[in-house]
Design an enzyme around this catalytic site. Structure first.
Site, PDB file in Angstrom:
ATOM      1  N   GLY A 122    -105.068 -66.108  84.933  1.00 24.21           N
ATOM      2  CA  GLY A 122    -105.000 -66.335  83.781  1.00 24.21           C
ATOM      3  C   GLY A 122    -105.168 -68.093  84.271  1.00 24.21           C
ATOM      4  CE  LYS A 141    -112.120 -78.376  83.529  1.00 23.23           C
ATOM      5  NZ  LYS A 141    -112.055 -77.190  83.932  1.00 23.23           N
TER       6      LYS A 141
HETATM    7  N1  HSE Z   1    -110.009 -72.330  82.529  1.00 22.55           N
HETATM    8  C1  HSE Z   1    -110.681 -73.617  83.316  1.00 22.55           C
HETATM    9  C2  HSE Z   1    -111.255 -73.048  84.756  1.00 22.55           C
HETATM   10  C3  HSE Z   1    -109.016 -73.804  83.304  1.00 22.55           C
HETATM   11  O1  HSE Z   1    -111.340 -71.992  85.341  1.00 22.55           O
HETATM   12  O2  HSE Z   1    -111.673 -73.990  85.314  1.00 22.55           O
HETATM   13  C4  HSE Z   1    -108.878 -75.667  84.216  1.00 22.55           C
HETATM   14  O3  HSE Z   1    -109.793 -76.378  83.608  1.00 22.55           O
END
Ligand code: HSE
Length: 438
Positions: free
Chosen positions: A189, A207
């Protein structure tokens, strides 16, 4: 409790499900700490009938996010659907327009529409909180938006994608293939609905774009970020890195320079034994350098249902504690209309060391020709290693690894172009920047 804060959650994936469970299981503790109860009054998700292992008894099901965002019995719209445009964008906008605070984990949405949404939240006197959008459970938004208010930030950097860090860690530690590691990250997940966003670096760039805005008071500009993902990193690179005293990490780095902001996302060689090299698995780390505080680094789980829901729950609690009618702090740390344009420093002037791995034809003069091409660009070599090739064609080809002293991106690109033109290369050269953070 009559004055309970009523939340509507859009999206019941890993994060949404964890959040519902957390709010239900910790209701007394949250009520004590927030001074009022937090109640989930509405939800929406793609599939109504799915068993998610949580109880939705007493919670209104809405068939679409817009209806939930504007529902009478919702004070806070929690957007956990993902996606840079509709339905998330329309629903968040509708929530703010109808007087609801918003909590979102959606970095893609903020990277594209963050300035507009922040301006709308300010105009409406509402909170737009997004701790869960960056670095999972690490409370870096609060730190940058509030705690570092008196600082001029010079650099913000780190490991911002759990999936990529997990893949690189398992490839190195367990010798597994890229594909097998990605599959595990998806099963756990961590990955985005479309994992190409993780492995091609877009998620890190989203980000970093948000952190860059908070760090430098600039508009959010994901397109100004130089972007390379991890799909071209091979076991050979990982092994060579280790042998030469490095580990490969996907980093996001934004630095204030005299030419503007240099923002980049790419795999990097970090020295073994450094703090950043030790950040393994799904863990993220964010480092900030600033004039008043100096350097700080925070690390913690960067993805996963509970860690991300923890950040969203913190945002909800901040709203529960906010005084009605009181002026809230601006979503991006300063009023949206005061954000400056993002002046982009060109990548070609980036200065640093480089790791270069080439496969060349094994004939006399090849090594000398490569060294000459480097010298022509004023590139000084720290080390140059020729290895014995493995496999059938081992007598005709030779892998070569170069480590350079500090040079510029332009010089490296020119040198590699000249090496290519010499017709001694087999396949494409691998070039990985060397980075020392902190
Ligand atoms: N897919 C993202 C990660 C989830 O692996 O960091 C968190 O933003």
């Amino acid at each position: 409790m009559s004055n309970s804060l009523r939340i509507g959650i859009a999206g019941l994936g890993t994060v949404g499900t964890s959040l519902v469970r957390m709010v239900q299981d910790k209701q007394d503790m949250l009520a004590d700490r927030c001074g009022r109860a937090i109640t989930v009054t509405g939800v929406t998700a793609r599939s109504k009938g799915k068993d998610r292992g949580i109880s939705l008894d007493g919670i209104t099901w809405h068939d679409d996010a817009h209806a939930l965002a504007t529902a009478e019995d919702v004070d806070v719209f929690v957007e956990l659907m993902g996606g840079e445009d509709d339905p998330a964008y329309g629903a968040v906008k509708a929530a703010l327009e109808s007087g609801k605070h918003v909590v979102t984990a959606n970095k893609a949405l903020l990277a594209k529409h963050g300035v507009e949404l922040a301006a709308l939240a300010e105009a409406q006197g509402l909170l737009l909180n997004y701790e869960a959008a960056v670095a999972g459970g690490i409370p870096i938004i609060k730190v940058m938006r509030e705690s570092l208010t008196a600082n001029n930030v010079t650099r913000v950097s780190g490991i911002l994608n759990g999936t990529c860090n997990y893949i690189l860690t398992r490839m190195e530690k367990d010798g597994l293939s890229f594909e097998a590691c990605l599959k595990d990250a998806q099963d756990l997940g961590f990955a985005e609905a479309d994992p190409t966003f993780d492995i091609e670096g877009n998620d890190t760039a989203h980000k970093l774009a948000i952190l860059t805005s908070l760090a430098f008071g600039t508009k959010i500009e994901p397109d100004a970020i130089y972007l390379e993902g991890i799909t071209k990193i091979t076991i050979e690179d990982i092994e060579a890195a280790k042998e030469l005293g490095f580990r490969i990490k996907l980093l996001g780095i934004a630095t204030r320079t005299p030419d503007g902001v240099e923002s980049r996302v790419h795999p990097a060689m970090v020295p073994l034994g450094s703090e950043i090299a030790e950040i393994g698995g799904v863990t993220n780390a964010v480092a900030v350098e600033a004039d008043t505080v100096g350097s700080l680094m925070m690390s913690g789980p960067g993805a996963g249902g509970d860690a991300t829901a923890s950040a969203a729950a913190g945002d909800i609690c901040d709203i529960a504690k906010a005084r009605p009618g009181h002026q809230h702090g601006p979503a991006l740390g300063q009023p949206a209309h005061t954000l400056a344009p993002h002046e982009r420093a060109p990548m070609r002037s980036h200065a640093g060391g480089y790791f270069i791995r080439l496969t060349v034809v094994d004939k006399p003069g090849t090594m000398a020709a490569i060294a000459t091409r480097m010298a022509e660009q004023d590139i000084s070599l720290e080390s140059i290693v020729q290895r014995r090739a493995k496999g059938a064609s081992s007598s005709e080809q030779a892998p070569i690894i170069l480590i350079t002293h500090e040079t510029t991106e332009l010089a490296i690109r020119n040198a590699l172009e000249a090496v290519r033109a010499d017709d001694r290369l087999i396949g494409e050269p691998q070039m990985i920047r060397i980075e020392t953070l902190g």
